[in-house]
Design an enzyme around this catalytic site. Sequence first.
Site, PDB file in Angstrom:
ATOM      1  N   LYS A  35     129.638 -17.879 -44.529  1.00 24.25           N
ATOM      2  CA  LYS A  35     129.580 -19.331 -44.700  1.00 24.25           C
ATOM      3  C   LYS A  35     130.794 -19.826 -45.513  1.00 24.25           C
ATOM      4  O   LYS A  35     131.428 -20.823 -45.172  1.00 24.25           O
ATOM      5  CB  LYS A  35     128.296 -19.667 -45.453  1.00 24.25           C
ATOM      6  CG  LYS A  35     127.775 -21.036 -45.188  1.00 24.25           C
ATOM      7  CD  LYS A  35     126.384 -21.146 -45.752  1.00 24.25           C
ATOM      8  CE  LYS A  35     125.823 -22.511 -45.586  1.00 24.25           C
ATOM      9  NZ  LYS A  35     124.535 -22.659 -46.238  1.00 24.25           N
ATOM     10  N   ARG A 154     120.882 -39.610 -46.984  1.00 21.98           N
ATOM     11  CA  ARG A 154     120.422 -39.610 -45.596  1.00 21.98           C
ATOM     12  C   ARG A 154     121.418 -38.839 -44.762  1.00 21.98           C
ATOM     13  O   ARG A 154     122.634 -39.070 -44.874  1.00 21.98           O
ATOM     14  CB  ARG A 154     120.361 -41.044 -45.049  1.00 21.98           C
ATOM     15  CG  ARG A 154     119.165 -41.836 -45.499  1.00 21.98           C
ATOM     16  CD  ARG A 154     119.391 -43.287 -45.175  1.00 21.98           C
ATOM     17  NE  ARG A 154     120.643 -43.733 -45.788  1.00 21.98           N
ATOM     18  CZ  ARG A 154     121.280 -44.837 -45.481  1.00 21.98           C
ATOM     19  NH1 ARG A 154     120.819 -45.620 -44.535  1.00 21.98           N
ATOM     20  NH2 ARG A 154     122.392 -45.179 -46.087  1.00 21.98           N
ATOM     21  N   LYS A 207     111.501 -38.941 -56.747  1.00 19.68           N
ATOM     22  CA  LYS A 207     112.000 -38.468 -55.453  1.00 19.68           C
ATOM     23  C   LYS A 207     110.874 -38.372 -54.419  1.00 19.68           C
ATOM     24  O   LYS A 207     110.973 -38.905 -53.309  1.00 19.68           O
ATOM     25  CB  LYS A 207     112.687 -37.114 -55.638  1.00 19.68           C
ATOM     26  CG  LYS A 207     113.106 -36.430 -54.348  1.00 19.68           C
ATOM     27  CD  LYS A 207     114.114 -37.258 -53.578  1.00 19.68           C
ATOM     28  CE  LYS A 207     114.241 -36.814 -52.142  1.00 19.68           C
ATOM     29  NZ  LYS A 207     115.265 -35.885 -51.857  1.00 19.68           N
ATOM     30  N   CYS A 263     113.491 -33.912 -44.525  1.00 18.53           N
ATOM     31  CA  CYS A 263     112.930 -34.393 -45.800  1.00 18.53           C
ATOM     32  C   CYS A 263     111.529 -34.970 -45.698  1.00 18.53           C
ATOM     33  O   CYS A 263     110.624 -34.513 -46.382  1.00 18.53           O
ATOM     34  CB  CYS A 263     113.850 -35.443 -46.409  1.00 18.53           C
ATOM     35  SG  CYS A 263     115.352 -34.737 -47.057  1.00 18.53           S
TER      36      CYS A 263
END
Length: 448
Positions: A35, A154, A207, A263
């Site tokens: 990665k 987002r 949150k 989410c």
Amino acid sequence: MRIGMVGTGYVGLVSGTCLAEFGTEVICVDKEQSKIDKLLSGEMPIYEPGLDILVAKQIQANRLSFTTEIADAVKGSDAVFIAVGTPPRRIIGDADMQYVYTAAREIAKNLEGYTVIVTKSTVPVGTAREIERIIREENPKADFDIVSNPEFLREGAAINDFMRPDRVVIGAETDRAKEIMREIYRPLYINETPIVMVSLETSELIKYASNAFLATKITFINEIADICEKTGANVQDVAKGMGIDNRIGSKFLHAGPGYGGSCFPKDTLALAQIGEKNNAPQTIVEQVIKVNASRQRKMAQKIINAFDGNIRGKKIGILGIAFKPNTDDVRDAPSLTIIPILQEAGAIISAYDPEAKKQAELQFENLEWKENPYEVAKDSDALVIITEWNEFRALNLKRIKEIMNGNIIIDLRNIYKLPEMKELNFHYISVGREEILPNQSDKIKKAS
Ligand code: UDX
């Protein structure tokens, strides 16, 4: 100021890169060498508009670097952010905290001098205190404070959300920690972005409560859309009429096939779990989870109903697989529920998504991938819009009509205007709005 960012997933990579853009030195760490290699060669592990350019810019400016050694990111840093994954555990649905706690132990071993440890991942209420306990246990001499600083990014708009947020939430309990956090977010401070300084538990709950509230808002308008369909009301106008009221607000009132993504499904489940554990049941959120799951199945039924209940052998073209536009993410996407139900009922499916093919390919069997919307439309009996990518808003509908076999468009995102579809004489089915039936002459023309 120097920051270590543990985890280069969605949250870690976007946050680390944007913090570097703020002018801070950031060292991102990830266990996976491949990665890191890819990142260094400019290849992004996720699709996020503008991220590749920003990463390259910050590497060039020597503010952003990547490593597999956690020690490099922790030693000498003023703050270390934990941004590893908290996936939902199978069956129970609560957040799996093993990656967060492992990161905390590894950070503890490498602490040098006063350091603020910041949780960026979405974590259950009480996690910050648990991390504090773990670090003390692992390294009793460590000089540190714990801070909770949840993200509100987002997908598809993450960079803008980080650079121009509505607010920054910080759970911190010492002046030293607050001072470092203020320094990190100084560019936003200057912009007069509201900084909400609260306790650790409050920050963690803000949150979950925010995401669960938004998921509830979406689910609410989705059920209102059902009433609209039965009564002849128009859900877009209802949402507009409601949203003008400042107390309600117009955002997140778009009726559709149900929320998905990385989410909302995860956070609503986790909040319900937190409520249960603390003997404070979240019955509204529990209901939202149920209604949303049934909504996705209901959308498949809506498509089947367009064929009077028999879709066997029908060619259905799908536009959009990702859970929303501008992302290649298919986690909990409505398409994952809808398409298998259609296939089970005997439909033949082809699909196009501008970005999600690579992520989605392994999720579907017998799905024919196409290169553009027109290939999908060709010879199809119905066209179904599941994700509202911009390119689907500007299709040449006359051409689409000519190349389709049938004339049914099922628009699960309400991207087309009713008069336009009437004019083109489609059989047009959308969400919470009048069904447009083609006039008879067109049917006769098609049949002959
Ligand atoms: C969300 C939150 O917005 C963000 O603050 C949080 O940190 C992470 O989760 P994201 O999942 O990227 O972000 O997407 P979002 O734009 O919030 O959309 C979530 C889902 O709700 C999508 O499936 C979307 O299609 C759906 N949605 C959204 C609706 O169906 N109607 C709406 O009005 C808005």
